[in-house]
Design a protein around this motif. Structure first.
Motif, PDB file in Angstrom:
ATOM      1  N   ALA A  18       1.104  -1.190   0.127  1.00 33.43           N
ATOM      2  CA  ALA A  18       0.081   0.250   0.099  1.00 33.43           C
ATOM      3  C   ALA A  18       0.564   1.066  -0.173  1.00 33.43           C
ATOM      4  CB  ALA A  18      -1.040  -0.168   1.119  1.00 33.43           C
ATOM      5  N   CYS A  19       0.744   2.388  -1.190  1.00 35.83           N
ATOM      6  CA  CYS A  19       0.986   3.542  -0.934  1.00 35.83           C
ATOM      7  C   CYS A  19       3.072   3.278  -1.072  1.00 35.83           C
ATOM      8  CB  CYS A  19       0.762   4.041   0.974  1.00 35.83           C
ATOM      9  SG  CYS A  19      -0.991   4.859   0.705  1.00 35.83           S
ATOM     10  N   GLY A  20       2.882   2.858  -1.616  1.00 34.73           N
ATOM     11  CA  GLY A  20       4.415   2.745  -2.306  1.00 34.73           C
ATOM     12  C   GLY A  20       5.490   1.417  -1.695  1.00 34.73           C
ATOM     13  N   GLU A  21       4.563   1.331  -0.919  1.00 34.52           N
ATOM     14  CA  GLU A  21       5.438  -0.015   0.779  1.00 34.52           C
ATOM     15  C   GLU A  21       4.962  -1.011   0.374  1.00 34.52           C
ATOM     16  OE1 GLU A  21       6.364   0.898   5.085  1.00 34.52           O
ATOM     17  OE2 GLU A  21       5.421   2.831   4.755  1.00 34.52           O
ATOM     18  N   GLU A  22       5.576  -2.083   0.385  1.00 30.82           N
ATOM     19  CA  GLU A  22       6.122  -3.472   0.934  1.00 30.82           C
ATOM     20  C   GLU A  22       6.393  -3.936   1.942  1.00 30.82           C
ATOM     21  OE1 GLU A  22       5.606  -5.098  -3.473  1.00 30.82           O
ATOM     22  OE2 GLU A  22       7.364  -4.957  -2.909  1.00 30.82           O
ATOM     23  N   LYS A  23       5.471  -5.153   2.641  1.00 28.68           N
ATOM     24  CA  LYS A  23       5.722  -5.884   3.988  1.00 28.68           C
ATOM     25  C   LYS A  23       5.650  -7.552   3.901  1.00 28.68           C
ATOM     26  CE  LYS A  23       5.891  -5.629   8.923  1.00 28.68           C
ATOM     27  NZ  LYS A  23       5.324  -5.039  10.489  1.00 28.68           N
ATOM     28  N   ILE A  24       6.211  -8.329   4.621  1.00 25.78           N
ATOM     29  CA  ILE A  24       5.571  -9.677   4.624  1.00 25.78           C
ATOM     30  C   ILE A  24       4.439  -9.836   6.278  1.00 25.78           C
ATOM     31  CG2 ILE A  24       6.728 -12.362   4.578  1.00 25.78           C
ATOM     32  CD1 ILE A  24       9.224 -11.446   3.422  1.00 25.78           C
ATOM     33  N   ILE A  25       4.183 -10.742   5.653  1.00 29.65           N
ATOM     34  CA  ILE A  25       2.685 -10.348   6.786  1.00 29.65           C
ATOM     35  C   ILE A  25       2.368 -11.448   7.219  1.00 29.65           C
ATOM     36  CG2 ILE A  25       2.566  -7.804   6.213  1.00 29.65           C
ATOM     37  CD1 ILE A  25      -0.485  -9.370   5.440  1.00 29.65           C
ATOM     38  N   GLN A  26       2.736 -12.389   6.315  1.00 30.02           N
ATOM     39  CA  GLN A  26       2.143 -13.758   6.519  1.00 30.02           C
ATOM     40  C   GLN A  26       3.031 -14.769   5.856  1.00 30.02           C
ATOM     41  OE1 GLN A  26      -2.009 -13.214   5.417  1.00 30.02           O
ATOM     42  NE2 GLN A  26      -2.256 -14.479   7.608  1.00 30.02           N
TER      43      GLN A  26
END
Length: 193
Positions: free
Chosen positions: A178-186
């Motif tokens: 979202a909004c140009g950011e990424e993250k591993i969440i699961q």
């Protein structure tokens, strides 16, 4: 030129003026720094329509609503919406109070599954397999954060990733963007095929 009322001027007697316009070289071409389509990363939604679990932007951060309450209209008009939400990347708590008829920005949130190829617990670097067969190497393990401290969920996800790799299992990670950011969440772990 100007023609006064009742007078005639010979157009051919006016002087001709030439203006030199420099030719545009390749260096003068416009440059575009980003490769985005120009589409917005948010869309508007009325504050009164936000529900628990909805995404919204508070103080420039993409958040997920954890609590919302509305007050009745007062003597001067608007009902107010009191929104409590957590940043979807850092877990930090944010609050907002605004008229329920006003628009709030809601981020476009995308979740994508990728197969994990490798993860380095020392540097935090992660290599993921795209559907096209190419590698995605621009993400880190969730415990390697730019701002603040990693959350307990981040630590749990990293443990699952590393344990799955050690055991030789197939590790699928879910990446939230979202909004140009990424993250591993699961993480999803299954027996290797």
């Amino acid at each position: 030129f100007c023609l006064a009322q009742g007078s005639a001027t010979n157009v051919t007697s006016l002087p001709l003026v030439f203006v030199a316009i420099p030719a545009m070289s390749d260096d003068d071409q416009p440059t575009f720094e980003t490769t985005e389509s120009g589409a917005s990363q948010t869309y508007p939604q009325q504050a009164g329509e936000i529900r628990k679990g909805s995404y919204l932007m508070i103080k420039g951060h993409p958040c997920k609503c954890t609590e919302i309450s509305t007050s009745k209209t007062g003597k001067h008009g608007h009902a107010k919406a009191h929104i409590v939400a957590n940043d979807i990347f850092t877990g930090k708590k944010y609050e907002d109070l605004c008229p329920s008829s006003h628009n709030l920005d809601v981020p476009f949130v995308k979740r994508t599954e990728y197969q994990l190829l490798s993860a380095d617990p020392e540097t935090g670097e992660v290599s993921l397999l795209l559907e096209s067969g190419n590698c995605k190497d621009d993400l880190n393990l969730p415990t390697f954060v730019k701002v603040g401290e990693p959350t307990d969920d981040d630590k749990k996800v990293v443990e699952e990733i590393l344990k799955g790799m050690e055991d030789g299992k197939e590790v699928i990670v879910i990446v939230q963007a979202a909004c140009g950011e990424e993250k591993i969440i699961q993480v999803k772990i299954s027996d290797a095929k």
